[in-house]
Design a protein around this motif. Sequence first.
Motif, PDB file in Angstrom:
ATOM      1  N   VAL A 173       0.859  -1.189   0.000  1.00 42.46           N
ATOM      2  CA  VAL A 173       0.000   0.000   0.000  1.00 42.46           C
ATOM      3  C   VAL A 173       0.891   1.234   0.000  1.00 42.46           C
ATOM      4  O   VAL A 173       1.697   1.433   0.918  1.00 42.46           O
ATOM      5  N   VAL A 174       0.744   2.055  -1.031  1.00 41.40           N
ATOM      6  CA  VAL A 174       1.586   3.241  -1.212  1.00 41.40           C
ATOM      7  C   VAL A 174       0.723   4.493  -1.113  1.00 41.40           C
ATOM      8  O   VAL A 174      -0.423   4.514  -1.588  1.00 41.40           O
ATOM      9  N   GLU A 175       1.272   5.526  -0.509  1.00 48.01           N
ATOM     10  CA  GLU A 175       0.583   6.817  -0.429  1.00 48.01           C
ATOM     11  C   GLU A 175       0.271   7.306  -1.844  1.00 48.01           C
ATOM     12  O   GLU A 175       1.142   7.305  -2.719  1.00 48.01           O
TER      13      GLU A 175
ATOM     14  N   SER B  76      -1.475  -1.160  -4.044  1.00 53.25           N
ATOM     15  CA  SER B  76      -2.807  -0.698  -3.648  1.00 53.25           C
ATOM     16  C   SER B  76      -2.698   0.672  -2.992  1.00 53.25           C
ATOM     17  O   SER B  76      -1.623   1.084  -2.539  1.00 53.25           O
ATOM     18  N   ASP B  77      -3.834   1.373  -2.962  1.00 53.73           N
ATOM     19  CA  ASP B  77      -3.907   2.616  -2.182  1.00 53.73           C
ATOM     20  C   ASP B  77      -4.617   2.374  -0.851  1.00 53.73           C
ATOM     21  O   ASP B  77      -4.940   3.312  -0.132  1.00 53.73           O
ATOM     22  N   GLY B  78      -4.890   1.102  -0.544  1.00 58.13           N
ATOM     23  CA  GLY B  78      -5.566   0.736   0.694  1.00 58.13           C
ATOM     24  C   GLY B  78      -6.966   0.218   0.467  1.00 58.13           C
ATOM     25  O   GLY B  78      -7.453  -0.622   1.219  1.00 58.13           O
TER      26      GLY B  78
ATOM     27  N   ALA C 131       6.707   5.558   3.571  1.00 57.40           N
ATOM     28  CA  ALA C 131       6.407   4.609   4.652  1.00 57.40           C
ATOM     29  C   ALA C 131       5.260   3.706   4.205  1.00 57.40           C
ATOM     30  O   ALA C 131       4.156   3.739   4.749  1.00 57.40           O
ATOM     31  N   TYR C 132       5.529   2.885   3.208  1.00 56.62           N
ATOM     32  CA  TYR C 132       4.496   2.013   2.642  1.00 56.62           C
ATOM     33  C   TYR C 132       4.171   0.867   3.608  1.00 56.62           C
ATOM     34  O   TYR C 132       4.970   0.502   4.471  1.00 56.62           O
ATOM     35  N   LEU C 133       2.985   0.301   3.430  1.00 59.02           N
ATOM     36  CA  LEU C 133       2.578  -0.898   4.165  1.00 59.02           C
ATOM     37  C   LEU C 133       2.716  -2.091   3.241  1.00 59.02           C
ATOM     38  O   LEU C 133       2.471  -1.978   2.032  1.00 59.02           O
TER      39      LEU C 133
END
Length: 473
Positions: free
Chosen positions: A206-208, A251-253, A267-269
């Motif tokens: 998941v990237v900003e 993904s964006d979340g 600070a990706y997840l």
Amino acid sequence: MSQASFENICVFHILDGLREGLSHFSSPSRVAVVYAVGRGEPPRICDPQGLLEGHEPKLQDYFLYSSRWRSREDIEGLHILSHEETDLDLSGIISLAARSNSVCYQMWFTEEHPDMCSLGPTRSWLEYAAEMLSQHFAIGNVMGLDTAGFMLQHCAVHAIRDFIVDERSRQVGLDTQIRVYPFLDAILGVSATKEEGASPRGRIVVVEPSELDQVRFVCRFPQDEQPQTANFKHVRKLLQAVEDSGRVLVSDGTSVLGIAIGPMPGAYLAAQFSGSYGFLWIRNQLVCSFSDGRFRSSNLRANLVQLEEQLLETDMSMEKQNALFKIASTMVNRVRDRKHGCTVVVDMAREPMVMSGQHLEEPLDLTRTSQLKLACSLAKLDGAVHIGRDLKLHGFACLMDGRSVPGENRARGARFNSALRFTAEHEDLVVVVVSADRPVSIIKDGVELTALCHFHHVCGLRRPPLLAEWVMS
């Protein structure tokens, strides 16, 4: 109801709910709290399972011989104190302190298990307990305490989410568009979804949204065709495209945007699916693991602390102790990852015993990577592998026999009970038994050193005693 009775009920329900929740998120956990309701009141302690026993000197110095924990100012809401402000540093203990108008001071404690991925989610959980205690003392009503205890039992997702938000805010600031809850739901949903009988493997990142231009996309999906992360089945199918490769789903979340390779920005997840289990990361910081539809604090590595302690008691040099421990750890963790059982006999005698099994003309030198890998493969065979203090493999497919001993467990397999019997008759041996379903047992002198301690159930409490009385007793 008297103030003492209300205090007793309030502390009991919150502490018991917290203990139950943390015990499901981690290994069985104990919880304690030190608190003072009024500004001038002496501190009280509630430690029903003896978590803080042995730490009396530090508690005494901090709470009884010093007043720096007391606040001289009115506080609005709940104020969480930094670790530097508390300055207790109790070994093997996670703590969190807070102040509020309704509870002048409170410090919560729980166990720091050696296999924890991160202490952050557990600290967030302690913060919930502090907030609950403050709120209910402010209300002064016992009606909602059952609900408070129940809520604290089921806080894993919320604690992980709060830690992620706080950690990302610390790293990149408050300006974020990532929604964490949908991503956490997707992780559990996808992990429980099989495709043609196979559990998911692969990585979702998941990237900003503001940093997507820095991502090296291999392909992107049109905006009106982007799969939603809530569609677990669709995401599970897409994971097949990145399985066993350097590619990841981006993904964006809430939506899957495409497939990419290379390093990710900010600070990706990241969720790494590895079949029946997986891990959640913030960049390169491990947050927690997940399996069976639940998040857990464990890093899923074998806890071999008891083996390390036994090696420390030998006359081997520190260098050899470390080398032997690393060899055993490598073998155990590789076997667990491959999901087959094995038995490792660690022989600490100066002259290794002769075990019944398959021997070698020349023992394998386990300090060499290639021969250690071979030893890991030999561990698949029925029987035990025999490692000596000379850091060599002396045999494999070894048989262990012996007379019946107390403590045998018919619920465990032949490996476990054979190890109990064998070590009862050979004092220089430590046996590590790895079950096919991942549990690890360390056995010496006919006793399982890794047996779980079952803490007595807390059925109810009297008013917590004064800390001064507790220290004296």
